[in-house]
Write an enzyme that holds these catalytic residues in place. Sequence first.
Site, short mmCIF file in Angstrom:
data_model
loop_
_atom_site.label_atom_id
_atom_site.label_comp_id
_atom_site.label_asym_id
_atom_site.label_seq_id
_atom_site.Cartn_x
_atom_site.Cartn_y
_atom_site.Cartn_z
N ILE A 166 10.93 -16.90 10.27
CA ILE A 166 9.89 -17.31 9.30
C ILE A 166 8.75 -16.28 9.24
CG2 ILE A 166 8.30 -19.16 8.61
CD1 ILE A 166 11.06 -20.26 8.60
N LYS A 194 -2.30 -32.01 12.60
CA LYS A 194 -3.20 -31.05 11.93
C LYS A 194 -2.61 -30.62 10.58
CE LYS A 194 -2.82 -26.59 12.81
NZ LYS A 194 -2.56 -25.60 11.77
N ASN A 195 -1.33 -30.29 10.56
CA ASN A 195 -0.73 -29.75 9.34
C ASN A 195 -0.46 -30.81 8.28
OD1 ASN A 195 -0.96 -27.28 10.45
ND2 ASN A 195 1.21 -27.07 10.99
N ARG A 208 1.90 -13.12 5.40
CA ARG A 208 1.62 -14.45 4.80
C ARG A 208 1.03 -14.35 3.40
NH1 ARG A 208 -0.61 -18.54 9.32
NH2 ARG A 208 0.31 -20.05 7.91
N PRO A 209 1.76 -13.75 2.45
CA PRO A 209 1.25 -13.68 1.08
C PRO A 209 1.20 -15.08 0.46
CG PRO A 209 3.55 -13.01 1.18
CD PRO A 209 3.11 -13.22 2.60
N ILE A 210 0.52 -15.25 -0.67
CA ILE A 210 0.49 -16.54 -1.37
C ILE A 210 1.02 -16.38 -2.80
CG2 ILE A 210 -1.30 -17.65 0.03
CD1 ILE A 210 -3.16 -16.84 -2.46
N CYS A 261 -3.21 -12.06 9.07
CA CYS A 261 -3.00 -13.12 10.06
C CYS A 261 -2.18 -12.54 11.20
CB CYS A 261 -2.25 -14.30 9.42
SG CYS A 261 -1.77 -15.54 10.61
N ARG A 288 -8.15 -25.12 17.55
CA ARG A 288 -7.89 -25.31 16.12
C ARG A 288 -6.86 -26.40 15.87
NH1 ARG A 288 -6.57 -20.18 12.83
NH2 ARG A 288 -6.46 -21.93 11.35
N ASP A 292 6.80 -23.20 14.76
CA ASP A 292 5.60 -23.54 15.53
C ASP A 292 5.93 -24.00 16.95
OD1 ASP A 292 3.83 -24.98 12.67
OD2 ASP A 292 4.27 -22.91 13.24
N ARG A 323 -6.55 -20.23 6.95
CA ARG A 323 -5.75 -19.92 5.76
C ARG A 323 -5.44 -21.18 4.95
NH1 ARG A 323 -3.42 -15.26 5.94
NH2 ARG A 323 -2.03 -15.89 4.30
C1 EPZ Z 1 2.64 -23.91 7.28
O1 EPZ Z 1 2.09 -22.64 6.94
C2 EPZ Z 1 1.98 -24.33 8.60
N1 EPZ Z 1 0.54 -24.41 8.41
C3 EPZ Z 1 2.31 -23.31 9.67
O2 EPZ Z 1 1.77 -23.78 10.90
C4 EPZ Z 1 3.81 -23.21 9.82
O3 EPZ Z 1 4.12 -22.20 10.73
C5 EPZ Z 1 4.46 -22.86 8.45
O4 EPZ Z 1 4.07 -23.82 7.47
C6 EPZ Z 1 5.98 -22.86 8.52
O5 EPZ Z 1 6.46 -24.06 8.99
C7 EPZ Z 1 0.03 -25.52 7.82
O6 EPZ Z 1 0.71 -26.45 7.41
C8 EPZ Z 1 -1.45 -25.56 7.66
P1 EPZ Z 1 4.88 -21.23 4.51
P2 EPZ Z 1 2.30 -22.01 5.48
O7 EPZ Z 1 4.22 -21.08 3.20
O8 EPZ Z 1 2.28 -23.08 4.47
C9 EPZ Z 1 6.28 -16.84 3.20
C10 EPZ Z 1 0.56 -23.68 12.91
O9 EPZ Z 1 0.79 -23.06 13.96
N2 EPZ Z 1 5.49 -17.07 1.97
O10 EPZ Z 1 5.90 -22.29 4.65
O11 EPZ Z 1 1.34 -20.90 5.34
C11 EPZ Z 1 5.41 -16.76 4.45
O12 EPZ Z 1 4.88 -15.49 4.62
C12 EPZ Z 1 0.76 -22.99 11.55
O13 EPZ Z 1 0.17 -24.86 12.86
C13 EPZ Z 1 5.54 -16.13 0.97
O14 EPZ Z 1 6.22 -15.11 1.08
O15 EPZ Z 1 3.78 -21.41 5.65
C14 EPZ Z 1 6.39 -17.17 5.54
O16 EPZ Z 1 7.15 -16.07 5.89
C15 EPZ Z 1 1.06 -21.53 11.69
N3 EPZ Z 1 4.81 -16.34 -0.16
C16 EPZ Z 1 7.25 -18.21 4.84
O17 EPZ Z 1 7.11 -17.99 3.44
C17 EPZ Z 1 4.05 -17.48 -0.33
O18 EPZ Z 1 3.40 -17.64 -1.37
C18 EPZ Z 1 6.89 -19.65 5.15
O19 EPZ Z 1 5.50 -19.82 4.92
C19 EPZ Z 1 4.02 -18.43 0.70
C20 EPZ Z 1 4.76 -18.21 1.84
#
Ligand code: EPZ
Length: 419
Positions: free
Chosen positions: A328, A24-25, A123-125, A118, A398, A306, A94
């Site tokens: 995380i 999926k990811n 989960r900010p971007i 969430c 999902r 995960d 998301r």
């Molecule tokens: C991906 O999410 C996966 N989703 C998540 O899987 C997975 O848990 C995560 O990576 C970590 O491995 C998909 O690939 C669709 P991150 P993502 O950006 O990209 C912080 C599942 O169960 N952060 O690596 O959203 C964030 O809050 C899902 O399949 C910021 O602060 O994760 C987190 O603490 C759940 N600012 C950390 O970084 C940002 O702009 C890692 O998040 C972006 C992220």
Amino acid sequence: MEKIKIAGRDDLKLKGTVRVSGSKNAVLPAIAASLLTRDKVELGNVPLVKDVHTMLTLMKGLGADFHLRRNGLSLEVKTISSAEATYELVRAMRASILVLGPMLARSGKAVVALPGGCAIGLRPIDLHMNGLQKLGANITLKHGYITAEATQLQGADITFEKKTVGGTENLVMAACLARGETVLRNCAREPEVVNLCSLLVKMGAKIEGLGEETMKIQGVAELGGAVHDIIPDRIEAGTFLVAGALTRGNLLLTEVEPSHLITVIDKLRISGAKVEVKKNKIRITGSEVIRSQDITTSPYPGFPTDMQAQFMVLMTRASGTSIITETIFERRFSHVNELLRLGASIEVSGDKAIIHGPTKMSGAEVTATDLRASASLILAGLVAKGWTVVNEVEHIDRGYENIEGKLRRLGADIERLSG
Ligand code: EPZ
């Protein structure tokens, strides 16, 4: 509301073969990448999970044509007819944010709803937006929507404050069509990121350092189509490996990539399970005694967040105390309260969960709060004596393709009830 009902047994031993689906990811960013070209992108090994359908609905709204078949997906975005990813779709998933970079790079404009809250964390971007601004995008936020604009993105040297999977994916996609060289530092190294980059290279992108912390991207004027296979889902595979260890069973996983699961396999072996690895196959034989251990989640190649909830269930049957540290996501212990309802003995203190084992669980009604939490409740239901009913199972759909069908073929007494 659909529910999943499981007749659990303390002495259940799952046996048999299970085929692992596509990731999926990995498929979600690959679908978004098709926005970068007007040519056809053909994806193989696509999992038929709900998030894929949500992503395709979003793509259709942006102007994509697609054909989804059992054995693959073809996408074509001749023109981007709308630059807007609505709140309704982004709220449902998301990962919709992954259209931001490619849309901006291809058409110079993207309007994407800011993802709301969430269950597992804030989960900010910000890292996505900071990076795109460094590539020269003008970004504004109004009425809950991000508007990103740039006549031409310019290559830049960008260091991610922290590793972000989605941020790395968005920036790599945008940088492919930026003018000049982009250097991305402290990148996420997840196999899903590498799978996306190998698709982009097939489309004509110039990327060095796949799977490394630093990547260099030479921008090109345009990208073409490609034929590309999605990697196996390492988290679905990990979930079934835990099911094998938890039930002291004997499972053969096929169409899996063992090299993506090294840390998970290590932890399973420490817990006492026998794990045999062959090309695209993993056999797990559970042991009578499950050993406790401490686990800390971290970015790849560390232990995947995960897999945290699923491993917690295994540790409830382990002899002794285990400490799981979640680094995380700040709110990824919501499955604990539900596991307590099944009779587990777990305390949470800050980013740590302390699991006391072994405990014999008994079936109960529980509610899933997110994708991986729902997987952990289904696993717990397999070994909790009596009936377990998992509510809100739309979470599981999902990210898992027909999980109850696969478990039933391995000997589980599990069925889906319509609400
Ligand atoms: C991906 O999410 C996966 N989703 C998540 O899987 C997975 O848990 C995560 O990576 C970590 O491995 C998909 O690939 C669709 P991150 P993502 O950006 O990209 C912080 C599942 O169960 N952060 O690596 O959203 C964030 O809050 C899902 O399949 C910021 O602060 O994760 C987190 O603490 C759940 N600012 C950390 O970084 C940002 O702009 C890692 O998040 C972006 C992220």
